[in-house]
Design a protein around this motif. Structure first.
Motif, PDB file in Angstrom:
ATOM      1  N   TRP A  87      35.317  57.007  26.769  1.00 50.43           N
ATOM      2  CA  TRP A  87      35.390  55.645  26.239  1.00 50.43           C
ATOM      3  C   TRP A  87      36.727  54.971  26.546  1.00 50.43           C
ATOM      4  CZ3 TRP A  87      31.295  53.060  24.983  1.00 50.43           C
ATOM      5  CH2 TRP A  87      30.182  53.691  24.421  1.00 50.43           C
ATOM      6  N   MET A  88      37.712  55.718  27.025  1.00 44.75           N
ATOM      7  CA  MET A  88      39.042  55.168  27.345  1.00 44.75           C
ATOM      8  C   MET A  88      39.694  54.510  26.126  1.00 44.75           C
ATOM      9  SD  MET A  88      38.259  53.609  31.145  1.00 44.75           S
ATOM     10  CE  MET A  88      36.539  53.123  30.837  1.00 44.75           C
ATOM     11  N   ARG A  89      39.638  55.185  25.007  1.00 44.07           N
ATOM     12  CA  ARG A  89      40.209  54.626  23.773  1.00 44.07           C
ATOM     13  C   ARG A  89      41.731  54.806  23.743  1.00 44.07           C
ATOM     14  NH1 ARG A  89      35.300  57.058  21.090  1.00 44.07           N
ATOM     15  NH2 ARG A  89      33.997  55.276  20.511  1.00 44.07           N
ATOM     16  N   PRO A  90      42.445  53.851  23.153  1.00 44.37           N
ATOM     17  CA  PRO A  90      43.904  53.972  23.060  1.00 44.37           C
ATOM     18  C   PRO A  90      44.302  54.891  21.915  1.00 44.37           C
ATOM     19  CG  PRO A  90      43.207  51.988  21.951  1.00 44.37           C
ATOM     20  CD  PRO A  90      41.953  52.605  22.541  1.00 44.37           C
ATOM     21  N   ASN A  91      45.501  55.384  21.966  1.00 48.04           N
ATOM     22  CA  ASN A  91      46.031  56.140  20.827  1.00 48.04           C
ATOM     23  C   ASN A  91      47.511  55.840  20.692  1.00 48.04           C
ATOM     24  OD1 ASN A  91      46.681  57.601  23.248  1.00 48.04           O
ATOM     25  ND2 ASN A  91      47.328  59.301  21.962  1.00 48.04           N
ATOM     26  N   GLY A  92      47.984  55.735  19.465  1.00 48.80           N
ATOM     27  CA  GLY A  92      49.399  55.473  19.236  1.00 48.80           C
ATOM     28  C   GLY A  92      49.768  54.018  19.484  1.00 48.80           C
ATOM     29  N   ASP A 123      48.318  56.350  25.658  1.00 44.59           N
ATOM     30  CA  ASP A 123      47.183  56.524  26.567  1.00 44.59           C
ATOM     31  C   ASP A 123      46.288  55.291  26.588  1.00 44.59           C
ATOM     32  OD1 ASP A 123      47.791  59.143  27.331  1.00 44.59           O
ATOM     33  OD2 ASP A 123      46.700  60.009  25.635  1.00 44.59           O
ATOM     34  N   ASN A 124      45.731  55.035  27.767  1.00 45.77           N
ATOM     35  CA  ASN A 124      44.660  54.052  27.970  1.00 45.77           C
ATOM     36  C   ASN A 124      45.068  52.603  27.742  1.00 45.77           C
ATOM     37  OD1 ASN A 124      42.616  55.798  28.928  1.00 45.77           O
ATOM     38  ND2 ASN A 124      42.320  56.551  26.827  1.00 45.77           N
ATOM     39  N   ILE A 125      46.361  52.291  27.957  1.00 49.66           N
ATOM     40  CA  ILE A 125      46.710  50.894  28.159  1.00 49.66           C
ATOM     41  C   ILE A 125      45.956  50.419  29.391  1.00 49.66           C
ATOM     42  CG2 ILE A 125      48.607  49.403  28.968  1.00 49.66           C
ATOM     43  CD1 ILE A 125      50.451  50.915  27.077  1.00 49.66           C
ATOM     44  N   ALA A 126      45.437  49.201  29.339  1.00 48.12           N
ATOM     45  CA  ALA A 126      44.685  48.636  30.462  1.00 48.12           C
ATOM     46  C   ALA A 126      45.517  47.548  31.140  1.00 48.12           C
ATOM     47  CB  ALA A 126      43.355  48.057  29.986  1.00 48.12           C
ATOM     48  N   LEU A 127      45.438  47.506  32.462  1.00 48.36           N
ATOM     49  CA  LEU A 127      46.161  46.506  33.249  1.00 48.36           C
ATOM     50  C   LEU A 127      45.178  45.817  34.186  1.00 48.36           C
ATOM     51  CD1 LEU A 127      48.707  45.140  34.446  1.00 48.36           C
ATOM     52  CD2 LEU A 127      48.987  47.166  35.896  1.00 48.36           C
ATOM     53  N   ILE A 128      45.138  44.500  34.122  1.00 51.83           N
ATOM     54  CA  ILE A 128      44.281  43.733  35.026  1.00 51.83           C
ATOM     55  C   ILE A 128      45.145  42.876  35.937  1.00 51.83           C
ATOM     56  CG2 ILE A 128      43.956  41.919  33.264  1.00 51.83           C
ATOM     57  CD1 ILE A 128      41.188  41.388  34.583  1.00 51.83           C
ATOM     58  N   ARG A 129      44.821  42.899  37.220  1.00 53.61           N
ATOM     59  CA  ARG A 129      45.348  41.939  38.192  1.00 53.61           C
ATOM     60  C   ARG A 129      44.142  41.151  38.685  1.00 53.61           C
ATOM     61  NH1 ARG A 129      48.844  42.635  43.850  1.00 53.61           N
ATOM     62  NH2 ARG A 129      47.937  40.799  44.876  1.00 53.61           N
ATOM     63  N   SER A 130      44.113  39.871  38.376  1.00 54.55           N
ATOM     64  CA  SER A 130      42.966  39.025  38.710  1.00 54.55           C
ATOM     65  C   SER A 130      43.467  37.867  39.564  1.00 54.55           C
ATOM     66  CB  SER A 130      42.314  38.512  37.422  1.00 54.55           C
ATOM     67  OG  SER A 130      41.213  37.691  37.702  1.00 54.55           O
ATOM     68  N   GLY A 131      42.985  37.776  40.823  1.00 55.99           N
ATOM     69  CA  GLY A 131      43.620  36.890  41.777  1.00 55.99           C
ATOM     70  C   GLY A 131      42.745  35.815  42.384  1.00 55.99           C
ATOM     71  N   GLN A 132      43.441  34.774  42.878  1.00 58.17           N
ATOM     72  CA  GLN A 132      42.827  33.629  43.542  1.00 58.17           C
ATOM     73  C   GLN A 132      43.667  33.287  44.784  1.00 58.17           C
ATOM     74  OE1 GLN A 132      42.627  34.188  39.516  1.00 58.17           O
ATOM     75  NE2 GLN A 132      44.387  33.091  40.296  1.00 58.17           N
ATOM     76  N   ASP A 133      43.028  33.230  45.927  1.00 60.99           N
ATOM     77  CA  ASP A 133      43.711  32.912  47.182  1.00 60.99           C
ATOM     78  C   ASP A 133      43.017  31.699  47.790  1.00 60.99           C
ATOM     79  OD1 ASP A 133      44.551  32.732  49.817  1.00 60.99           O
ATOM     80  OD2 ASP A 133      44.439  34.883  50.216  1.00 60.99           O
ATOM     81  N   TRP A 134      43.718  30.563  47.820  1.00 59.32           N
ATOM     82  CA  TRP A 134      43.115  29.333  48.350  1.00 59.32           C
ATOM     83  C   TRP A 134      43.801  28.876  49.646  1.00 59.32           C
ATOM     84  CZ3 TRP A 134      46.252  29.767  44.148  1.00 59.32           C
ATOM     85  CH2 TRP A 134      47.377  28.934  44.039  1.00 59.32           C
ATOM     86  N   ARG A 135      44.434  29.816  50.350  1.00 58.99           N
ATOM     87  CA  ARG A 135      45.128  29.447  51.587  1.00 58.99           C
ATOM     88  C   ARG A 135      44.180  28.887  52.646  1.00 58.99           C
ATOM     89  NH1 ARG A 135      48.816  34.832  52.064  1.00 58.99           N
ATOM     90  NH2 ARG A 135      46.868  35.692  51.227  1.00 58.99           N
ATOM     91  N   GLU A 136      42.957  29.399  52.699  1.00 57.02           N
ATOM     92  CA  GLU A 136      42.010  28.951  53.721  1.00 57.02           C
ATOM     93  C   GLU A 136      41.098  27.828  53.227  1.00 57.02           C
ATOM     94  OE1 GLU A 136      42.171  30.126  56.811  1.00 57.02           O
ATOM     95  OE2 GLU A 136      43.850  31.394  56.166  1.00 57.02           O
ATOM     96  N   ALA A 137      41.148  27.530  51.944  1.00 57.65           N
ATOM     97  CA  ALA A 137      40.269  26.487  51.394  1.00 57.65           C
ATOM     98  C   ALA A 137      40.740  25.103  51.834  1.00 57.65           C
ATOM     99  CB  ALA A 137      40.243  26.579  49.874  1.00 57.65           C
TER     100      ALA A 137
END
Length: 352
Positions: A186-191, A212-226
């Motif tokens: 379940w990836m539960r945190p402790n402490g 234990d089980n701190i979560a890290l998200i990197r969520s990206g957007q690249d609009w160089r070609e848009a």
């Protein structure tokens, strides 16, 4: 259609997925694949913090020093550079390096040039702040998701190949289902976060001990070609909604389980902004991240906006990577940073 979890990381499920076996996703998405020899990666966030334009050149010089060290033997296999302004008004530059081999990272970190520079008393007298946030997920402890199949950013840049279209996306809970470890854990945190060296209010060097089980998200957007209408659509409709959600987490994250949130924009070595951004979010747990994503108005607005305009997007590159970590595979150090920086904000002083 294939599973996001690679064949060599599959095992009998003790915990079920959030959808039925015959679920069909609404549009194609892909994940990065790594060969079986990849057991663990290192993600190193090396930051420089400053206040005032008169210190910008010194901060950029420090960033260039970090990048020069990256070029040394056993340096990262891939890196990128970012800038953001935090909610205390400080500018922050980050060099983010990715290693495929934790032992190579350790050799690099302990090399005399790298270790000596970080440990030097000069870092305490530079008039700017520094931080190192180092995390090392095992292969079963991270997942990726891309709307494209080439030139992956982030951790994808050190992987070996790309999947075909995957099943586990487009529904609440799919992020968890893409984690190999979610089959049995379940990836539960402790402490809690604890300050084990220094005092943030006094400046100097501060070290935060993780759980234990701190979560890290990197969520990206690249609009160089848009271009044209697509670029306008992103900058005028998607980005403002995204920024509002990210600023909510930056300013109010403690209430929803987010330890630290940085909405950053990519830069070059001279500090010039590039047409790419991403969020760096540390959460108490994957569960708290899921809860915000599924139910909080700030994220639901992002979600609804994206699905309303997705038909008009062809060049915008969207992706994320999410990881969880064992306590022993995390290191958070801050040097002359303000007390609200990173993991210091929510860390309690250790007893004694």
């Amino acid at each position: 259609m294939e599973s996001a979890i690679d064949k060599h990381l599959k095992c009998p499920r003790a915990l079920s997925r959030r959808v039925a076996d015959d679920y069909q996703p609404p549009f194609p998405m892909y994940v990065a694949r790594a060969s079986e020899d990849l057991k663990q990666v290192v993600m190193g966030y090396f930051g420089i913090q400053y206040s005032g334009s008169d210190r910008k050149e010194k901060a950029l010089a420090a960033l260039r020093h970090v990048v020069a060290d990256f070029a040394a033997t056993d340096g990262p296999d891939h890196y990128d550079l970012t800038h953001h302004t935090d909610n205390q008004g400080y500018d922050n530059l980050i060099a983010l390096g990715y290693w495929r081999d934790p032992s190579a990272y350790q050799r690099w970190l302990t090399s005399p040039a790298v270790a000596g520079w970080w440990a030097s008393d000069d870092r305490l007298a530079d008039g700017i702040g520094y931080f190192r946030e180092i995390v090392a997920p095992r292969a079963e402890q991270f997942e990726t998701l891309y709307a494209f199949t080439n030139a992956f950013p982030g951790v994808g840049a050190i992987m070996d190949s790309v999947s075909g279209e995957i099943e586990e996306h487009g529904y609440w809970g799919s992020m968890r289902d893409r984690f190999p470890i979610s089959q049995t854990d379940w990836m539960r945190p402790n402490g809690d976060l604890k300050i084990v060296h220094g005092n943030p209010e006094r400046g100097g060097r501060v070290v935060v001990l993780a759980h234990d089980n701190i979560a890290l998200i990197r969520s990206g957007q690249d609009w160089r070609e848009a271009e044209g209408d697509e670029r306008k659509l992103y900058l005028e409709e998607i980005e403002p909604t995204l920024r509002a959600g990210m600023n909510f987490l930056r300013d109010n994250g403690r209430d929803v389980g987010c330890y630290s949130n940085r909405y950053v924009q990519s830069i070059d070595l001279d500090g010039n902004l590039l047409d790419e951004s991403y969020d760096i979010g540390h959460w108490r747990s994957l569960d708290r991240l899921e809860r915000w994503a599924e139910s909080h108005p700030t994220h639901l607005r992002i979600f609804v906006t994206f699905f309303r305009v997705i038909g008009g997007l062809s060049k915008l590159r969207l992706y994320h990577e999410v990881s969880v970590f064992d306590a022993q595979h995390q290191f958070y150090e801050y040097v002359n940073c303000h007390p609200q920086t990173g993991m210091m904000r929510d860390a309690a002083m250790a007893d004694g």
